[in-house]
Design an enzyme around this catalytic site. Structure first.
Site, PDB file in Angstrom:
ATOM      1  N   ARG A  25      28.127 -18.932   5.733  1.00 28.32           N
ATOM      2  CA  ARG A  25      27.437 -17.647   5.899  1.00 28.32           C
ATOM      3  C   ARG A  25      26.593 -17.284   4.674  1.00 28.32           C
ATOM      4  O   ARG A  25      26.468 -16.109   4.329  1.00 28.32           O
ATOM      5  CB  ARG A  25      28.435 -16.522   6.178  1.00 28.32           C
ATOM      6  CG  ARG A  25      29.140 -16.627   7.520  1.00 28.32           C
ATOM      7  CD  ARG A  25      28.266 -16.069   8.630  1.00 28.32           C
ATOM      8  NE  ARG A  25      29.005 -15.886   9.869  1.00 28.32           N
ATOM      9  CZ  ARG A  25      29.442 -14.708  10.311  1.00 28.32           C
ATOM     10  NH1 ARG A  25      29.207 -13.605   9.635  1.00 28.32           N
ATOM     11  NH2 ARG A  25      30.079 -14.637  11.443  1.00 28.32           N
ATOM     12  N   ARG A  29      24.363 -10.661   4.914  1.00 27.95           N
ATOM     13  CA  ARG A  29      24.145  -9.280   4.470  1.00 27.95           C
ATOM     14  C   ARG A  29      24.445  -8.988   3.010  1.00 27.95           C
ATOM     15  O   ARG A  29      24.055  -7.939   2.509  1.00 27.95           O
ATOM     16  CB  ARG A  29      24.947  -8.321   5.360  1.00 27.95           C
ATOM     17  CG  ARG A  29      24.327  -8.171   6.747  1.00 27.95           C
ATOM     18  CD  ARG A  29      25.294  -7.512   7.706  1.00 27.95           C
ATOM     19  NE  ARG A  29      26.465  -8.360   7.857  1.00 27.95           N
ATOM     20  CZ  ARG A  29      27.477  -8.117   8.692  1.00 27.95           C
ATOM     21  NH1 ARG A  29      27.471  -7.023   9.421  1.00 27.95           N
ATOM     22  NH2 ARG A  29      28.484  -8.944   8.782  1.00 27.95           N
ATOM     23  N   ARG A  38      15.986  -8.827   7.876  1.00 27.41           N
ATOM     24  CA  ARG A  38      16.729  -8.387   9.067  1.00 27.41           C
ATOM     25  C   ARG A  38      16.125  -7.099   9.623  1.00 27.41           C
ATOM     26  O   ARG A  38      16.037  -6.922  10.837  1.00 27.41           O
ATOM     27  CB  ARG A  38      18.184  -8.188   8.650  1.00 27.41           C
ATOM     28  CG  ARG A  38      19.090  -7.477   9.611  1.00 27.41           C
ATOM     29  CD  ARG A  38      19.632  -8.453  10.646  1.00 27.41           C
ATOM     30  NE  ARG A  38      20.799  -7.917  11.322  1.00 27.41           N
ATOM     31  CZ  ARG A  38      20.735  -7.083  12.353  1.00 27.41           C
ATOM     32  NH1 ARG A  38      19.573  -6.662  12.805  1.00 27.41           N
ATOM     33  NH2 ARG A  38      21.845  -6.681  12.932  1.00 27.41           N
ATOM     34  N   ASP A  75      23.376 -18.436  15.362  1.00 25.23           N
ATOM     35  CA  ASP A  75      24.742 -17.953  15.580  1.00 25.23           C
ATOM     36  C   ASP A  75      25.403 -18.822  16.634  1.00 25.23           C
ATOM     37  O   ASP A  75      24.722 -19.392  17.497  1.00 25.23           O
ATOM     38  CB  ASP A  75      24.745 -16.493  16.032  1.00 25.23           C
ATOM     39  CG  ASP A  75      26.134 -15.877  15.859  1.00 25.23           C
ATOM     40  OD1 ASP A  75      26.442 -15.434  14.744  1.00 25.23           O
ATOM     41  OD2 ASP A  75      26.915 -15.885  16.826  1.00 25.23           O
ATOM     42  N   TYR A 150      35.235 -15.621  22.753  1.00 29.23           N
ATOM     43  CA  TYR A 150      34.293 -14.491  22.858  1.00 29.23           C
ATOM     44  C   TYR A 150      33.807 -14.310  24.292  1.00 29.23           C
ATOM     45  O   TYR A 150      33.608 -13.191  24.759  1.00 29.23           O
ATOM     46  CB  TYR A 150      33.102 -14.702  21.912  1.00 29.23           C
ATOM     47  CG  TYR A 150      33.473 -14.555  20.454  1.00 29.23           C
ATOM     48  CD1 TYR A 150      33.524 -13.302  19.848  1.00 29.23           C
ATOM     49  CD2 TYR A 150      33.793 -15.660  19.678  1.00 29.23           C
ATOM     50  CE1 TYR A 150      33.893 -13.166  18.520  1.00 29.23           C
ATOM     51  CE2 TYR A 150      34.163 -15.538  18.344  1.00 29.23           C
ATOM     52  CZ  TYR A 150      34.204 -14.280  17.773  1.00 29.23           C
ATOM     53  OH  TYR A 150      34.578 -14.138  16.468  1.00 29.23           O
TER      54      TYR A 150
HETATM   55  O1  CP3 Z   1      26.191 -19.683   7.504  1.00 29.77           O
HETATM   56  C1  CP3 Z   1      25.022 -19.237   7.656  1.00 29.77           C
HETATM   57  O2  CP3 Z   1      24.391 -18.663   6.766  1.00 29.77           O
HETATM   58  C2  CP3 Z   1      24.323 -19.534   8.970  1.00 29.77           C
HETATM   59  C3  CP3 Z   1      24.381 -18.544   9.954  1.00 29.77           C
HETATM   60  C4  CP3 Z   1      25.638 -18.187  10.742  1.00 29.77           C
HETATM   61  C5  CP3 Z   1      25.819 -16.896  11.268  1.00 29.77           C
HETATM   62  N1  CP3 Z   1      26.919 -16.927  12.080  1.00 29.77           N
HETATM   63  C6  CP3 Z   1      24.937 -15.748  11.042  1.00 29.77           C
HETATM   64  C7  CP3 Z   1      25.419 -14.383  11.327  1.00 29.77           C
HETATM   65  C8  CP3 Z   1      26.702 -18.982  11.176  1.00 29.77           C
HETATM   66  C9  CP3 Z   1      27.030 -20.438  10.844  1.00 29.77           C
HETATM   67  C10 CP3 Z   1      27.497 -18.164  12.031  1.00 29.77           C
HETATM   68  C11 CP3 Z   1      28.705 -18.653  12.720  1.00 29.77           C
HETATM   69  C12 CP3 Z   1      29.530 -17.706  13.492  1.00 29.77           C
HETATM   70  N2  CP3 Z   1      29.126 -16.632  14.223  1.00 29.77           N
HETATM   71  C13 CP3 Z   1      30.916 -17.858  13.664  1.00 29.77           C
HETATM   72  C14 CP3 Z   1      31.752 -18.993  13.124  1.00 29.77           C
HETATM   73  C15 CP3 Z   1      32.001 -18.873  11.683  1.00 29.77           C
HETATM   74  C16 CP3 Z   1      32.844 -17.719  11.261  1.00 29.77           C
HETATM   75  O3  CP3 Z   1      32.356 -16.936  10.448  1.00 29.77           O
HETATM   76  O4  CP3 Z   1      33.986 -17.633  11.736  1.00 29.77           O
HETATM   77  C17 CP3 Z   1      31.360 -16.807  14.488  1.00 29.77           C
HETATM   78  C18 CP3 Z   1      32.787 -16.560  14.935  1.00 29.77           C
HETATM   79  C19 CP3 Z   1      30.198 -16.043  14.845  1.00 29.77           C
HETATM   80  C20 CP3 Z   1      30.140 -14.873  15.764  1.00 29.77           C
HETATM   81  C21 CP3 Z   1      29.625 -13.682  15.086  1.00 29.77           C
HETATM   82  N3  CP3 Z   1      28.329 -13.517  14.655  1.00 29.77           N
HETATM   83  C22 CP3 Z   1      30.347 -12.505  14.769  1.00 29.77           C
HETATM   84  C23 CP3 Z   1      31.806 -12.277  15.062  1.00 29.77           C
HETATM   85  C24 CP3 Z   1      29.439 -11.649  14.146  1.00 29.77           C
HETATM   86  C25 CP3 Z   1      29.679 -10.225  13.762  1.00 29.77           C
HETATM   87  C26 CP3 Z   1      30.530 -10.107  12.552  1.00 29.77           C
HETATM   88  C27 CP3 Z   1      29.666  -9.862  11.370  1.00 29.77           C
HETATM   89  O5  CP3 Z   1      29.861 -10.521  10.352  1.00 29.77           O
HETATM   90  O6  CP3 Z   1      28.826  -8.967  11.488  1.00 29.77           O
HETATM   91  C28 CP3 Z   1      28.197 -12.308  14.046  1.00 29.77           C
HETATM   92  C29 CP3 Z   1      26.966 -11.792  13.446  1.00 29.77           C
HETATM   93  C30 CP3 Z   1      26.300 -12.608  12.379  1.00 29.77           C
HETATM   94  N4  CP3 Z   1      26.107 -13.966  12.431  1.00 29.77           N
HETATM   95  C31 CP3 Z   1      25.696 -12.116  11.200  1.00 29.77           C
HETATM   96  C32 CP3 Z   1      25.138 -13.223  10.530  1.00 29.77           C
HETATM   97  C33 CP3 Z   1      24.355 -13.229   9.251  1.00 29.77           C
HETATM   98  C34 CP3 Z   1      25.620 -10.665  10.792  1.00 29.77           C
HETATM   99  C35 CP3 Z   1      24.666  -9.973  11.728  1.00 29.77           C
HETATM  100  C36 CP3 Z   1      23.763  -8.966  11.090  1.00 29.77           C
HETATM  101  O7  CP3 Z   1      22.889  -9.326  10.288  1.00 29.77           O
HETATM  102  O8  CP3 Z   1      23.912  -7.803  11.461  1.00 29.77           O
END
Ligand code: CP3
Length: 342
Positions: A25, A29, A38, A75, A150
């Protein structure tokens, strides 16, 4: 490959000193430049599907820290989005989907998938062209089990109880869903590799909630299906598996799925990590809370991992994604500490 990509060396089983480093990640943010980009997008999924913006945010942590890998900005939920499951991100609440049941699973149609994901493939292609030659480009997807959790609950839950329950009550439908997701994921990863990804990581963030038998059926078996399908198209593909929370089942997971490297979460004891490393490369596993806690906690955690794992094939990383509370300056300290420069 004419230039040496350190992470690719480690994935081939070599020891690189100091170890290469990237951060799960890493585009997110905690970075002010991410929040700025964003705010230009029309929501989170729009950011994922707009190559100009997705390329920009992928490169932000590379410019800041010269990390050894860039990971495609996207994502795991773009796959259910390609299956038209009504994926949306509600500000402050996380992801929402239309919950699926056995009937919905019987009606799933993956035929429009690649058309839907064209912008992601374009992002990968442009990233490989823009990245420094020495930087590894990682593609990724979610593992079938984690994506299914999910899809079934329609949102994130603390322990994925709805998907576990569904797995016992509707075993055949669950296996059908996991097979569909495994086949889609394999095709998705093959396309990312075609467009220039050097290696791929599969995130099974919810492997931790499975019992021994369902771990085998819902985590290991679909992952093996992905690995076999990717390798039949791309025999040299390098695959990192991250079955978060697999504990004592990590060894089994590597042996049975055939992944090249194991992503370790922070609860894996370093003694077990060192044993696992004798069988192949490992990645991890600093507790993301150490990053929030500040430099003393970071130094202590980094040094312990380097002492235990630094003499074998290691990709340094956190044990799960970095959180929005991280201070970007402290992340810089972490990277420098790994590199022996702080
Ligand atoms: O690693 C990176 O920089 C690449 C991008 C990436 C994101 N999500 C961007 C993201 C990767 C590899 C993921 C994987 C992901 N997404 C997983 C598996 C890894 C983990 O962290 O367990 C899962 C379960 C998700 C599903 C997901 N996406 C959730 C549960 C959420 C909301 C929770 C949160 O942190 O807000 C997201 C949103 C998300 N995916 C964001 C980012 C940068 C935040 C969204 C925003 O900018 O508002």
């Amino acid at each position: 490959m004419s230039v040496e990509r350190k992470i690719m060396k480690v994935l081939n089983g070599d020891t690189v000193t100091p170890p290469p480093v990237w951060i799960m990640r890493q585009a997110g943010r905690y970075l002010p430049e991410y929040r700025a980009t964003r705010s230009k997008a029309n929501g989170f999924l729009d950011l994922c599907y707009t190559p100009d913006l997705a390329v920009e945010v992928t490169l932000q942590p590379i410019h800041r820290y010269e990390l050894d890998a860039a990971i495609l900005f996207s994502d795991i939920l773009v796959v259910p989005d390609a299956l038209k499951r009504g994926v949306r991100f509600v500000e402050g609440e996380g992801p929402r989907l239309d919950p699926i049941d056995a009937d919905g699973i019987a009606k799933l149609d993956a035929s429009g998938m690649h058309d839907h994901l064209v912008p992601v493939y374009e992002t990968v292609r442009r990233l490989r062209a823009e990245l420094p030659a020495e930087t590894t480009l990682l593609g990724f997807c979610g593992a079938p089990w984690t994506v299914a959790t999910y899809m079934i609950a329609g949102k994130g839950t603390p322990d994925q109880a709805p998907a576990r329950l569904f797995g016992y009550r509707e075993r055949a439908a669950m296996e059908r869903l996991l097979d569909i997701l495994a086949d889609m994921s394999a095709e998705y990863l093959i396309r990312q590799l075609d467009e220039g990804a050097d290696a791929v990581q599969v995130f099974d963030s919810w492997a931790s909630v499975l019992e021994e038998e369902t771990f085998e059926a819902f985590c290991v078996r679909p992952m093996k299906r992905i690995v076999d399908k990717v390798r039949s198209a791309k025999p040299d593909a390098k695959i990192i598996g991250f079955p978060k929370g697999a504990g004592t089942l990590y060894r089994d997971y590597r042996q049975k799925t055939g992944v090249d490297a194991l992503g370790l979460d922070w609860t894996v004891p370093l003694s077990l990590a060192a044993e696992l490393q004798k069988e192949g490369p490992v990645q991890g596993n600093l507790d993301p809370m150490r990053v929030i806690a500040g430099r003393d906690a970071i130094r202590e955690g980094v040094d312990r991992i380097l002492d235990a794992l630094g003499n074998g094939p290691l990709i340094f990383n956190l044990g799960h994604g970095i959180t929005p509370q991280a201070d970007p300056e402290d992340v810089g300290y972490l990277v420098n500490r790994v590199r022996g420069q702080a």
